[in-house]
Design a protein around this motif. Sequence first.
Motif, mmCIF file in Angstrom:
data_model
loop_
_atom_site.group_PDB
_atom_site.id
_atom_site.type_symbol
_atom_site.label_atom_id
_atom_site.label_comp_id
_atom_site.label_asym_id
_atom_site.label_seq_id
_atom_site.Cartn_x
_atom_site.Cartn_y
_atom_site.Cartn_z
ATOM 1 N N GLY A 91 0.742 -1.323 0.048
ATOM 2 C CA GLY A 91 0.131 -0.035 -0.141
ATOM 3 C C GLY A 91 0.926 1.278 0.101
ATOM 4 O O GLY A 91 0.353 2.207 -0.766
ATOM 5 N N LEU A 92 2.017 1.384 0.715
ATOM 6 C CA LEU A 92 2.748 2.365 0.876
ATOM 7 C C LEU A 92 3.599 2.663 -0.575
ATOM 8 O O LEU A 92 3.417 3.716 -0.887
ATOM 9 C CB LEU A 92 3.643 2.320 1.965
ATOM 10 C CG LEU A 92 4.450 3.345 2.477
ATOM 11 C CD1 LEU A 92 3.687 4.611 2.863
ATOM 12 C CD2 LEU A 92 5.661 3.021 3.653
ATOM 13 N N LEU A 93 3.852 1.576 -0.908
ATOM 14 C CA LEU A 93 4.660 1.649 -2.174
ATOM 15 C C LEU A 93 3.602 2.290 -3.387
ATOM 16 O O LEU A 93 4.186 3.289 -4.116
ATOM 17 C CB LEU A 93 5.260 0.294 -2.662
ATOM 18 C CG LEU A 93 5.911 0.256 -4.138
ATOM 19 C CD1 LEU A 93 7.150 0.946 -4.000
ATOM 20 C CD2 LEU A 93 6.497 -1.155 -4.429
ATOM 21 N N MET A 94 2.445 1.911 -3.363
ATOM 22 C CA MET A 94 1.600 2.330 -4.400
ATOM 23 C C MET A 94 1.061 3.682 -4.330
ATOM 24 O O MET A 94 1.203 4.362 -5.230
ATOM 25 C CB MET A 94 0.339 1.351 -4.255
ATOM 26 C CG MET A 94 0.211 0.092 -4.907
ATOM 27 S SD MET A 94 -0.973 -0.851 -4.998
ATOM 28 C CE MET A 94 -2.300 0.101 -5.902
ATOM 29 N N ILE A 95 1.216 4.315 -2.758
ATOM 30 C CA ILE A 95 0.596 5.520 -2.594
ATOM 31 C C ILE A 95 1.898 6.685 -3.171
ATOM 32 O O ILE A 95 1.819 7.598 -3.373
ATOM 33 C CB ILE A 95 0.057 5.756 -1.204
ATOM 34 C CG1 ILE A 95 -0.704 6.855 -1.176
ATOM 35 C CG2 ILE A 95 1.378 5.700 -0.182
ATOM 36 C CD1 ILE A 95 -2.089 6.727 -1.546
ATOM 37 N N LEU A 96 2.949 5.766 -2.642
ATOM 38 C CA LEU A 96 4.514 6.639 -3.096
ATOM 39 C C LEU A 96 4.506 6.815 -4.685
ATOM 40 O O LEU A 96 4.702 8.127 -5.117
ATOM 41 C CB LEU A 96 5.544 5.915 -2.703
ATOM 42 C CG LEU A 96 6.831 6.773 -2.864
ATOM 43 C CD1 LEU A 96 6.956 8.015 -2.064
ATOM 44 C CD2 LEU A 96 8.137 5.739 -2.492
ATOM 45 N N ALA A 218 6.482 12.139 1.343
ATOM 46 C CA ALA A 218 7.225 11.152 0.442
ATOM 47 C C ALA A 218 8.539 10.534 1.080
ATOM 48 O O ALA A 218 8.971 9.423 0.907
ATOM 49 C CB ALA A 218 7.495 11.569 -1.090
ATOM 50 N N THR A 219 9.173 11.643 1.700
ATOM 51 C CA THR A 219 10.507 11.118 2.223
ATOM 52 C C THR A 219 10.188 10.197 3.494
ATOM 53 O O THR A 219 10.724 9.129 3.654
ATOM 54 C CB THR A 219 11.226 12.690 2.684
ATOM 55 O OG1 THR A 219 11.387 13.278 1.786
ATOM 56 C CG2 THR A 219 12.702 12.186 3.442
ATOM 57 N N ILE A 220 9.060 10.306 4.208
ATOM 58 C CA ILE A 220 8.833 9.635 5.183
ATOM 59 C C ILE A 220 8.187 8.370 4.723
ATOM 60 O O ILE A 220 8.595 7.404 5.487
ATOM 61 C CB ILE A 220 7.581 10.391 6.125
ATOM 62 C CG1 ILE A 220 8.039 11.682 6.754
ATOM 63 C CG2 ILE A 220 7.142 9.298 7.470
ATOM 64 C CD1 ILE A 220 6.985 12.447 7.519
#
Length: 238
Positions: A91-96, A218-220
């Motif tokens: 999920g985090l990769l997709m949102i990034l 995005a950094t976080i």
Amino acid sequence: MAGVNICIKCSMFIFNFVFWLCGAIILSVAISIRAGKIGQEILTPGDANLSPFIAVNMLIFVGAVIMILGFLGCCGAMKENQFMMILFFIGLLMILLLQVAAGILATTRKSKTEQALNKTLLMNARLLSSTNENERVFQKTFSELQEELKCCGLVNGASDWGSNFQHYYKTCECPRESDSSCTKYSGKTIYKQSCFASISHMFSKRLFIVIVLAFGLATIEVLGLIFSIVLYCQMRKK
């Protein structure tokens, strides 16, 4: 080794709490722009195909997803649930990737978004002089806004109101006749400046804050991906 695991778990929990908080801030600011008086009443009556809210709507979605991912990350870290950690990572990769795509789109379409905003305002200026009862809500809302912003009319000043000026001139009135920001119109002392520039500036300023928050996040998110991979690997070793 146990101490390292506890440290990673605590770091992951703290990270996800901050991550969730950032998502809540982005969501609240984006909703305030979309549902505020300017967004809901002043900009939307125009052509829906020229909506300047594409980026704001996307950030509302991003903020909501980030809050869900933050919750998943916290639970996955504390319970050492591998499935939750995988969901969090994907999920985090997709949102990034979505944020990067949105950032590129916003940069390349910045001028078109500004044109859409300006065209919407120009179209809605015509509603001020309308005698149609359906436009009364828009006119009343705008009259309150111009009193707040200390301006008169949307594009061309008081003349935008046409024959409706006599009904709404009180919110245009300038308290000091000698002030350089005031002028005379139809025997009334009113604010000289139209609300076009003020509304455009206010909208752009709030949107800029949301975009800065999104890019800072995005950094976080990159740190979150690293944390989740490390913690997942530690879980697999057990």
